[in-house]
Design a protein around this motif. Structure first.
Motif, PDB file in Angstrom:
ATOM      1  N   THR A  38      37.277  37.450  34.596  1.00  0.00           N
ATOM      2  CA  THR A  38      36.608  38.014  36.148  1.00  0.00           C
ATOM      3  C   THR A  38      35.358  37.020  36.518  1.00  0.00           C
ATOM      4  O   THR A  38      35.173  36.212  36.799  1.00  0.00           O
ATOM      5  CB  THR A  38      36.294  39.055  36.204  1.00  0.00           C
ATOM      6  N   SER A  43      35.542  33.942  38.857  1.00  0.00           N
ATOM      7  CA  SER A  43      35.349  34.772  39.963  1.00  0.00           C
ATOM      8  C   SER A  43      34.791  34.084  41.099  1.00  0.00           C
ATOM      9  O   SER A  43      34.841  33.886  41.816  1.00  0.00           O
ATOM     10  CB  SER A  43      33.330  35.186  39.623  1.00  0.00           C
ATOM     11  N   GLU A  58      40.575  36.192  42.649  1.00  0.00           N
ATOM     12  CA  GLU A  58      40.669  37.564  42.639  1.00  0.00           C
ATOM     13  C   GLU A  58      41.027  37.562  40.853  1.00  0.00           C
ATOM     14  O   GLU A  58      42.155  37.249  40.471  1.00  0.00           O
ATOM     15  CB  GLU A  58      41.235  38.100  43.401  1.00  0.00           C
TER      16      GLU A  58
END
Length: 162
Positions: A79, A83, A87
């Motif tokens: 993530t 980012s 997503e």
């Protein structure tokens, strides 16, 4: 819809400390990226992904919409790594069918690198040859077009709308 990627690893017999393949497959076109990494740690995966995104520059935002991965510890910083461009979704534990495209692509990789064989004897050039074979292979699913052809067509359409 184009731009949704599954990410996974193909590992050798010694697990996390052994060299591994980081695999990214675009779900619409079945276009595959194979990156040889020195081990399967979160830090190495993070570095490989950020290096890929940085090499693509501004195009990364149009190329990547989502990433779906398993819950392996190697993806704990995914993530953070993506980012700025996409997503991230994580499949449910023990639910490999939620990332079926990756699992099918791994079967193709295993034609060249049998399960249980160490990846230490392979170079990125060797891996690039496997990747090219996978992307230039006509597929019934794609109307006998290659993943490369479908990917390029989708990419051109994406650039027209940008």
């Amino acid at each position: 819809e184009w731009g949704h990627w599954e990410i996974d690893t193909v590992v050798g017999p010694h697990g996390e400390e052994d060299p591994a393949l980081l695999t990214l497959v675009e779900r619409h076109s079945r276009f595959e990226w194979l990156i040889l990494i020195k081990n399967q740690t979160s830090q190495v995966v993070y570095q490989a992904i950020t290096q890929l995104i940085n090499s693509l520059g501004e195009e990364a935002e149009r190329l990547f919409k989502t990433f779906t991965s398993n819950n392996g510890s190697e993806f704990s910083s995914l993530t953070k790594a993506v980012s700025s461009v996409a997503e991230v979704y994580f499949a449910h534990p023990y639910s490999s069918w939620e990332r079926g495209t990756s699992e099918n692509q791994h079967r193709l990789v295993r034609r060249y690198i049998p399960k249980g064989e160490s990846l230490a004897r392979y170079t990125q050039v060797d891996i690039d040859r496997i990747q090219q074979w996978m992307n230039d292979r006509p597929r019934k699913l794609l109307g006998y077009a290659t993943a490369h052809e479908v990917f390029v067509k989708a990419w051109k359409n994406e650039q027209k709308t940008a």
